[in-house]
Write a protein that holds these residues in place. Sequence first.
Motif, PDB file in Angstrom:
ATOM      1  N   GLY A   1      12.275 -10.355   2.484  1.00 49.10           N
ATOM      2  CA  GLY A   1      12.717 -10.011   3.835  1.00 49.10           C
ATOM      3  C   GLY A   1      13.650  -8.800   3.815  1.00 49.10           C
ATOM      4  O   GLY A   1      13.522  -7.882   4.625  1.00 49.10           O
ATOM      5  N   CYS A   2      14.562  -8.790   2.864  1.00 48.43           N
ATOM      6  CA  CYS A   2      15.493  -7.660   2.735  1.00 48.43           C
ATOM      7  C   CYS A   2      14.713  -6.350   2.569  1.00 48.43           C
ATOM      8  O   CYS A   2      15.079  -5.322   3.145  1.00 48.43           O
ATOM      9  CB  CYS A   2      16.412  -7.853   1.525  1.00 48.43           C
ATOM     10  N   MET A   3      13.647  -6.382   1.773  1.00 49.37           N
ATOM     11  CA  MET A   3      12.888  -5.152   1.522  1.00 49.37           C
ATOM     12  C   MET A   3      12.236  -4.645   2.814  1.00 49.37           C
ATOM     13  O   MET A   3      12.140  -3.435   3.032  1.00 49.37           O
ATOM     14  CB  MET A   3      11.835  -5.385   0.429  1.00 49.37           C
ATOM     15  N   GLN A   4      11.806  -5.559   3.676  1.00 48.08           N
ATOM     16  CA  GLN A   4      11.253  -5.138   4.969  1.00 48.08           C
ATOM     17  C   GLN A   4      12.343  -4.525   5.851  1.00 48.08           C
ATOM     18  O   GLN A   4      12.119  -3.534   6.546  1.00 48.08           O
ATOM     19  CB  GLN A   4      10.632  -6.332   5.703  1.00 48.08           C
ATOM     20  N   VAL A   5      13.505  -5.148   5.798  1.00 46.99           N
ATOM     21  CA  VAL A   5      14.634  -4.626   6.583  1.00 46.99           C
ATOM     22  C   VAL A   5      15.008  -3.228   6.090  1.00 46.99           C
ATOM     23  O   VAL A   5      15.299  -2.326   6.879  1.00 46.99           O
ATOM     24  CB  VAL A   5      15.846  -5.582   6.476  1.00 46.99           C
ATOM     25  N   TYR A   6      14.949  -3.063   4.796  1.00 46.29           N
ATOM     26  CA  TYR A   6      15.300  -1.785   4.161  1.00 46.29           C
ATOM     27  C   TYR A   6      14.434  -0.650   4.717  1.00 46.29           C
ATOM     28  O   TYR A   6      14.935   0.444   5.017  1.00 46.29           O
ATOM     29  CB  TYR A   6      15.089  -1.931   2.650  1.00 46.29           C
ATOM     30  N   GLU A   7      13.137  -0.926   4.896  1.00 50.18           N
ATOM     31  CA  GLU A   7      12.235   0.098   5.429  1.00 50.18           C
ATOM     32  C   GLU A   7      12.675   0.531   6.826  1.00 50.18           C
ATOM     33  O   GLU A   7      12.693   1.713   7.153  1.00 50.18           O
ATOM     34  CB  GLU A   7      10.785  -0.425   5.459  1.00 50.18           C
ATOM     35  N   LYS A   8      13.057  -0.448   7.641  1.00 51.20           N
ATOM     36  CA  LYS A   8      13.518  -0.141   9.002  1.00 51.20           C
ATOM     37  C   LYS A   8      14.816   0.663   8.979  1.00 51.20           C
ATOM     38  O   LYS A   8      15.041   1.532   9.821  1.00 51.20           O
ATOM     39  CB  LYS A   8      13.761  -1.441   9.785  1.00 51.20           C
ATOM     40  N   GLN A   9      15.680   0.342   8.035  1.00 51.86           N
ATOM     41  CA  GLN A   9      16.938   1.091   7.928  1.00 51.86           C
ATOM     42  C   GLN A   9      16.660   2.552   7.622  1.00 51.86           C
ATOM     43  O   GLN A   9      17.225   3.462   8.231  1.00 51.86           O
ATOM     44  CB  GLN A   9      17.812   0.495   6.806  1.00 51.86           C
ATOM     45  N   LYS A  10      15.778   2.778   6.666  1.00 58.12           N
ATOM     46  CA  LYS A  10      15.469   4.151   6.262  1.00 58.12           C
ATOM     47  C   LYS A  10      14.818   4.927   7.414  1.00 58.12           C
ATOM     48  O   LYS A  10      15.159   6.083   7.665  1.00 58.12           O
ATOM     49  CB  LYS A  10      14.576   4.135   5.016  1.00 58.12           C
ATOM     50  N   GLU A  11      13.903   4.276   8.108  1.00 55.33           N
ATOM     51  CA  GLU A  11      13.268   4.912   9.283  1.00 55.33           C
ATOM     52  C   GLU A  11      14.317   5.352  10.308  1.00 55.33           C
ATOM     53  O   GLU A  11      14.245   6.452  10.852  1.00 55.33           O
ATOM     54  CB  GLU A  11      12.326   3.927   9.989  1.00 55.33           C
ATOM     55  N   ALA A  12      15.254   4.452  10.567  1.00 52.44           N
ATOM     56  CA  ALA A  12      16.273   4.748  11.584  1.00 52.44           C
ATOM     57  C   ALA A  12      17.088   5.979  11.181  1.00 52.44           C
ATOM     58  O   ALA A  12      17.404   6.838  12.015  1.00 52.44           O
ATOM     59  CB  ALA A  12      17.189   3.536  11.777  1.00 52.44           C
ATOM     60  N   LEU A  13      17.439   6.045   9.903  1.00 54.52           N
ATOM     61  CA  LEU A  13      18.243   7.178   9.437  1.00 54.52           C
ATOM     62  C   LEU A  13      17.422   8.470   9.464  1.00 54.52           C
ATOM     63  O   LEU A  13      17.923   9.522   9.855  1.00 54.52           O
ATOM     64  CB  LEU A  13      18.785   6.905   8.034  1.00 54.52           C
ATOM     65  N   LYS A  14      16.163   8.357   9.075  1.00 54.07           N
ATOM     66  CA  LYS A  14      15.279   9.523   9.099  1.00 54.07           C
ATOM     67  C   LYS A  14      15.207  10.076  10.526  1.00 54.07           C
ATOM     68  O   LYS A  14      15.344  11.270  10.763  1.00 54.07           O
ATOM     69  CB  LYS A  14      13.889   9.084   8.620  1.00 54.07           C
ATOM     70  N   LYS A  15      15.027   9.168  11.460  1.00 57.98           N
ATOM     71  CA  LYS A  15      14.896   9.541  12.870  1.00 57.98           C
ATOM     72  C   LYS A  15      16.152  10.255  13.380  1.00 57.98           C
ATOM     73  O   LYS A  15      16.064  11.270  14.073  1.00 57.98           O
ATOM     74  CB  LYS A  15      14.673   8.266  13.673  1.00 57.98           C
ATOM     75  N   VAL A  16      17.298   9.734  13.028  1.00 57.86           N
ATOM     76  CA  VAL A  16      18.522  10.352  13.535  1.00 57.86           C
ATOM     77  C   VAL A  16      18.781  11.708  12.864  1.00 57.86           C
ATOM     78  O   VAL A  16      19.266  12.643  13.494  1.00 57.86           O
ATOM     79  CB  VAL A  16      19.740   9.404  13.439  1.00 57.86           C
ATOM     80  N   TYR A  17      18.413  11.842  11.605  1.00 57.19           N
ATOM     81  CA  TYR A  17      18.595  13.136  10.935  1.00 57.19           C
ATOM     82  C   TYR A  17      17.674  14.173  11.559  1.00 57.19           C
ATOM     83  O   TYR A  17      18.077  15.306  11.820  1.00 57.19           O
ATOM     84  CB  TYR A  17      18.313  13.022   9.430  1.00 57.19           C
ATOM     85  N   GLU A  18      16.423  13.765  11.799  1.00 59.45           N
ATOM     86  CA  GLU A  18      15.468  14.668  12.442  1.00 59.45           C
ATOM     87  C   GLU A  18      15.987  15.113  13.805  1.00 59.45           C
ATOM     88  O   GLU A  18      15.982  16.279  14.146  1.00 59.45           O
ATOM     89  CB  GLU A  18      14.115  13.978  12.611  1.00 59.45           C
ATOM     90  N   LYS A  19      16.443  14.129  14.555  1.00 60.00           N
ATOM     91  CA  LYS A  19      16.939  14.416  15.900  1.00 60.00           C
ATOM     92  C   LYS A  19      18.105  15.402  15.838  1.00 60.00           C
ATOM     93  O   LYS A  19      18.189  16.344  16.615  1.00 60.00           O
ATOM     94  CB  LYS A  19      17.376  13.105  16.557  1.00 60.00           C
ATOM     95  N   ARG A  20      18.997  15.150  14.889  1.00 59.10           N
ATOM     96  CA  ARG A  20      20.169  16.019  14.789  1.00 59.10           C
ATOM     97  C   ARG A  20      19.811  17.432  14.323  1.00 59.10           C
ATOM     98  O   ARG A  20      20.392  18.394  14.784  1.00 59.10           O
ATOM     99  CB  ARG A  20      21.188  15.409  13.828  1.00 59.10           C
ATOM    100  N   SER A  21      18.855  17.528  13.395  1.00 60.70           N
ATOM    101  CA  SER A  21      18.502  18.865  12.913  1.00 60.70           C
ATOM    102  C   SER A  21      17.771  19.643  14.010  1.00 60.70           C
ATOM    103  O   SER A  21      17.819  20.867  14.047  1.00 60.70           O
ATOM    104  CB  SER A  21      17.662  18.774  11.635  1.00 60.70           C
ATOM    105  N   GLU A  22      17.132  18.898  14.929  1.00 62.31           N
ATOM    106  CA  GLU A  22      16.494  19.562  16.075  1.00 62.31           C
ATOM    107  C   GLU A  22      17.533  20.120  17.052  1.00 62.31           C
ATOM    108  O   GLU A  22      17.287  21.100  17.737  1.00 62.31           O
ATOM    109  CB  GLU A  22      15.619  18.559  16.851  1.00 62.31           C
ATOM    110  N   GLU A  23      18.668  19.427  17.128  1.00 58.45           N
ATOM    111  CA  GLU A  23      19.664  19.813  18.139  1.00 58.45           C
ATOM    112  C   GLU A  23      20.360  21.124  17.795  1.00 58.45           C
ATOM    113  O   GLU A  23      20.438  21.521  16.663  1.00 58.45           O
ATOM    114  CB  GLU A  23      20.708  18.689  18.279  1.00 58.45           C
TER     115      GLU A  23
END
Lengths: 263, 263, 263, 242, 242, 242
Positions: free
Chosen positions: F220-242
């Motif tokens: 279960g932790c490993m599945q959660v880990y994937e979601k954590q990484k996605e969230a961080l990727k998304k926010v970095y992308e968003k910020r680099s766009e800004e």
Amino acid sequence: MNQDIIADIKKDHVEKLLDAGKRVDGRGFDEYRNISVEVGINERAEGSALVTLGRTKVMVGVKLSVGMPFPDMPDSGVLTTNAELIPLASPSFERGPPDEDTVELARVVDRAIRESGCIELEKLCIEEGELVWIVFIDLHPLDYDGNLFDACTLGAIAALKNTYMPKLEDGKVDYKTRTEEKLPVRDTPVEVTYCKIGRHIVLDPCLEEEEVLDARLTVGYNEKGEIVAMQKGGSGTFTKEEIVDIVRKGREKAEFLRQHIPG
Amino acid sequence: MNQDIIADIKKDHVEKLLDAGKRVDGRGFDEYRNISVEVGINERAEGSALVTLGRTKVMVGVKLSVGMPFPDMPDSGVLTTNAELIPLASPSFERGPPDEDTVELARVVDRAIRESGCIELEKLCIEEGELVWIVFIDLHPLDYDGNLFDACTLGAIAALKNTYMPKLEDGKVDYKTRTEEKLPVRDTPVEVTYCKIGRHIVLDPCLEEEEVLDARLTVGYNEKGEIVAMQKGGSGTFTKEEIVDIVRKGREKAEFLRQHIPG
Amino acid sequence: MNQDIIADIKKDHVEKLLDAGKRVDGRGFDEYRNISVEVGINERAEGSALVTLGRTKVMVGVKLSVGMPFPDMPDSGVLTTNAELIPLASPSFERGPPDEDTVELARVVDRAIRESGCIELEKLCIEEGELVWIVFIDLHPLDYDGNLFDACTLGAIAALKNTYMPKLEDGKVDYKTRTEEKLPVRDTPVEVTYCKIGRHIVLDPCLEEEEVLDARLTVGYNEKGEIVAMQKGGSGTFTKEEIVDIVRKGREKAEFLRQHIPG
Amino acid sequence: MKAGEPEEFIVDGRRLDGRRVDELRPLKIEAGVLKRADGSAYVEWGGNKVLAACYGPKEIHPRHEANPKRAVLRTYYSMAPFSVYERKRPGPDRRSMEISKVTRQALESVVFTHLYPMTAIDVFIEILQAQAGTRCAGITAASVALADAGIPMRDLVPACAAGKVGGHIVLDLFDIEDNYGEADLPVAIVPRTGEVCLMQMDGNLTQEEFEQAFELAIKGCMQVYEKQKEALKKVYEKRSEE
Amino acid sequence: MKAGEPEEFIVDGRRLDGRRVDELRPLKIEAGVLKRADGSAYVEWGGNKVLAACYGPKEIHPRHEANPKRAVLRTYYSMAPFSVYERKRPGPDRRSMEISKVTRQALESVVFTHLYPMTAIDVFIEILQAQAGTRCAGITAASVALADAGIPMRDLVPACAAGKVGGHIVLDLFDIEDNYGEADLPVAIVPRTGEVCLMQMDGNLTQEEFEQAFELAIKGCMQVYEKQKEALKKVYEKRSEE
Amino acid sequence: MKAGEPEEFIVDGRRLDGRRVDELRPLKIEAGVLKRADGSAYVEWGGNKVLAACYGPKEIHPRHEANPKRAVLRTYYSMAPFSVYERKRPGPDRRSMEISKVTRQALESVVFTHLYPMTAIDVFIEILQAQAGTRCAGITAASVALADAGIPMRDLVPACAAGKVGGHIVLDLFDIEDNYGEADLPVAIVPRTGEVCLMQMDGNLTQEEFEQAFELAIKGCMQVYEKQKEALKKVYEKRSEE
């Protein structure tokens, strides 16, 4: 010591901008920041609202419980308003028992709700002198960028209007079963805050403005436009004329705020 | 560090004066400061007194309320003595929960009142095991110039003797209607405090003396002259003979104090 | 700053010894310190135990009282476990409200007692929904040399098995009269704690080891050897294999501990 | 209607305690009443009995609360347990915390705090007997205590409430009016400039009623101001005689 | 008469627990019982079981509480939740605050605090089981713990109460006598000089009764003193053997 | 059987909320959701709604809590009054104190605290709506907030519980399963190394059941880990766009 020098420079900056007719975030002097109000956003609360006022974000939850009425009001429900300035929301908020800012916020919001009589407390009596509904309003700022008074009052009335009564069985509340019945609410009070910076009076101070303001005036209005609550803040003063003027023009701002409440 | 040097100098000064047979304020070793006791000075309290002892000023309020008796005394009223050393009265008093000096004051005054049996608690039962009168004595120093023990005990008994019962209706107190009936009080305990500075024993220490004393002895007496309470204070000691002597000569001082109680 | 350097040196010392197959006090890696459990050592408590684990000494008292049941368990007694880390027992314990270590200790001991169902709480109902027995377990370390979890759990279950019901009269407890009846206890949970220092896993850490441990694992077992509670501590980590291994070998240590309970 | 509510608040132009609508309760102010405090004042205002004491400027503890640019003004409003009908438990409650804050802000508007950097000025307000309007009585006493302590201020701060009872705008509500009336509007001012340094309101007022009550409260403040000045004059005279 | 009050306190010259009027309850003192504390003592006195521990002289926190001229002696009297019939809630109450204060003052009269300026000496007294007289047991244990910690003192401080029950002056009241008796008079002394360093009283005594009880309490203290010295002798012997 | 307990927890291979035994509740993670905090994350996990915010590294008060060798990590888990059915009184209780501690220890295993000596890193976890599993949701959110604040860490810390209900080992208990189930086993891991940094358990499990549940929680932790990484990727992308 640096803190104080920075404060002076900040104040100077904000005031000079105002002298030039500009606010730090580009708004007009008499303009609110962007407002959004969502209701029913919390499944554990009988009523809830999430208010966004510029970058300020406030969650308000309404919980109902049952208990004894006050001895001098045996046939009336009880209203309790509470605020928590959790340090998650701002580096200036501290853990621990409520400080005077927290208490003032809770009491000033409570004042508009209570004095407008918006909650029909007399309908919340279950058994006279024995058991009445207790309405808890919890003000819960999540991101603090100024003007919690207006945001929290708006959230409180929005949440109250969205509050469903839970089921009552044998004098106990079954929180898991919500009835169709809504909390009886008959008015829609809101609060409008102006602040004075130097010789300028501006609406809805953002944090940068709050940090340098001389004085603050919050006025609560009911639907009829009557004044139900006032609170002056800050170490500075207002002239009599300024106060009368703020109270007058705040009335239409109250009407504007009210339009953002869903439903 | 300066505080301690000053303390030494002060002590030296007070002691040298005593060696020469003089007290800092010119009194005799065995002499009380001027005493005045006014009663009935507070309209919200069922009983009240304002005691002036030299420059020490103490207000005592007695409030009556109703509640459950203690399980082991089901037919007896309840006595509660409380002190507050509010910072208004002295720069050495601090805000916050009661510290050990506050607690000691309340408990030593309580001791004389309680152990003398002056309040007829057995007459304060309303319904056995269910409802009894609760007597609150609040000791409230307003201006602190030493010897709170004697001033507060005097104020407490003066206020108690001046206490009127409020009206009781359906088990609830109607505070706005005071009856003609007085709180039943059958004795007049007072406390007498001596202190030891160097080799000298003096009565009724003023603040300047309290600050440098080695040891303190407070003795409470009932009307018959029996001892009902004692409390030794300070980091110094007494000889056995000094104690016996203080207890003996305190008895007539108690009689003297008692004469100042109005009514 | 010195504190931290000393800590590093200490850790280095303990770890080097372990590398050489030795513990600071000469024990085997898988060995408990000397254990003794005395019960019935307190005349005011309904049940009591004094546990000595090496130089760690813990007193546990069980008191019974009566009160309302929880609304969702109207026919069940109530269990309350409390710990006090009094400064008498260690220079590192501080006065004041319970800190997180105190709370963790109480909750982890409570977990084994509660989850094993060792107290037959359903037999502690006096009147359904109205009055039930409340069992207070007070954990009271007197001399702290590490591993309070195991010592306190052992003391708690030993005290519970030694608890006599006091007499009940008219819904009130007569503490001075103890009945022949014992508190109904049907299981004997204990907790076993291992810690990891560097790459080594050792049983029953003494204080010197606790101060330098990387991680700690406490496992509670019932009489059948089932796991009823676990708590990992420390800022370090375990591998999956280490945890599974500790849980397996802890089971026989639990059996060993259990043999020290008198009666 | 709440239990105990009177049928009429004003009969033949007189209020329940005999006053006219624009009349203050009897007000007595005395300065320099305490020996230990650096400054003090006693106010008897109708059934209110209030003591205020000022200590300072003085060293500040804890040190990190000190301000290098000005004195820190600290105000503490507190009610004696026997000051109200139902005994009040000792210690600050939410109401007294709010009153302490608005009192401090009102006084900050007149005290020359910049003259005493790194120090504290403490003001303690003790309500010994309450009959509504204690915050105004407290502020009134506090500014006299500050003056008595010799703290430089640009003016005193008188405070007074107006309100609405039984449909009438009246000055200086006493307890029955406060409990059963429609609105209460406490105001404090800086008399020399007419600035408003405290302003709160709860109840229900139209714009017109508000303006009328506000005007009335300010007039009340001016009456209070005269009493404050008299009290200070008296204590200065007394001291210069000594 | 309170519920549970005995008809007679003394029958045939014997008290309810079999003692004579001037007889102490059985008293056992052991020093050096704890490993972590710098000094410690265990006292079993009738049904009282009391532990005392001493830590110090040691660094003081917060620093501003330090005294440049002497060690700060801090004493904390505390009752375990299971030490009394009705479970005691943890944390200090008013009674324990007062006892902590008078205990500290009693010990301050003998400790050479001036030898350790800027430090703290902490004394913790833990009542594990109570049967009246715990403050005397606590002071008795505390001064042994101080001595065990090697803190220089001019003497030990034994404590003992006398009192009046059923009209008789008796030594060392146990719980029934304490609950239903007429007076309790705890005393602590500095045996070498006979000075009195703790003295409290509640109840009702004539001058004559007081003098009699006072005398008796002092005699009790002297018996306690012997036990204190024995305990310390024993622990020194044991340590020198080790 | 407790009031409200369901007869069966799993019917036709499906749990009461429709999930399979090894299925997580719907999980949504968003990073960078707050303006004031240095880093933040919002987690919606089944009926849990959790905010986490990170402030720091920053100056530490009081100063004596600073550590010259590393940053002090402070974690505070707290529940909003309206987050549970029965309103929770504000302020820390015993449960939240314990959760704060184990959360801190779990995060300390990954944060490079030695890079910021003498500072504090504060992590606040606020439970806005609870449906069991809030400590795992909180840790999950907290490590994303730390990463969002740019605090150097050797890995994220995903957390997930497994447990036993109605005799079955299941992943990620929701409230009914938590209330009436037989065991709950929350676990947090350092995914890159597989180390376990949080582990608690209450209930009743055999060795075999424990091993099965432990294995499941880690998955279960490993599945959660994937979601954590996605969230961080998304926010970095968003910020680099800004």
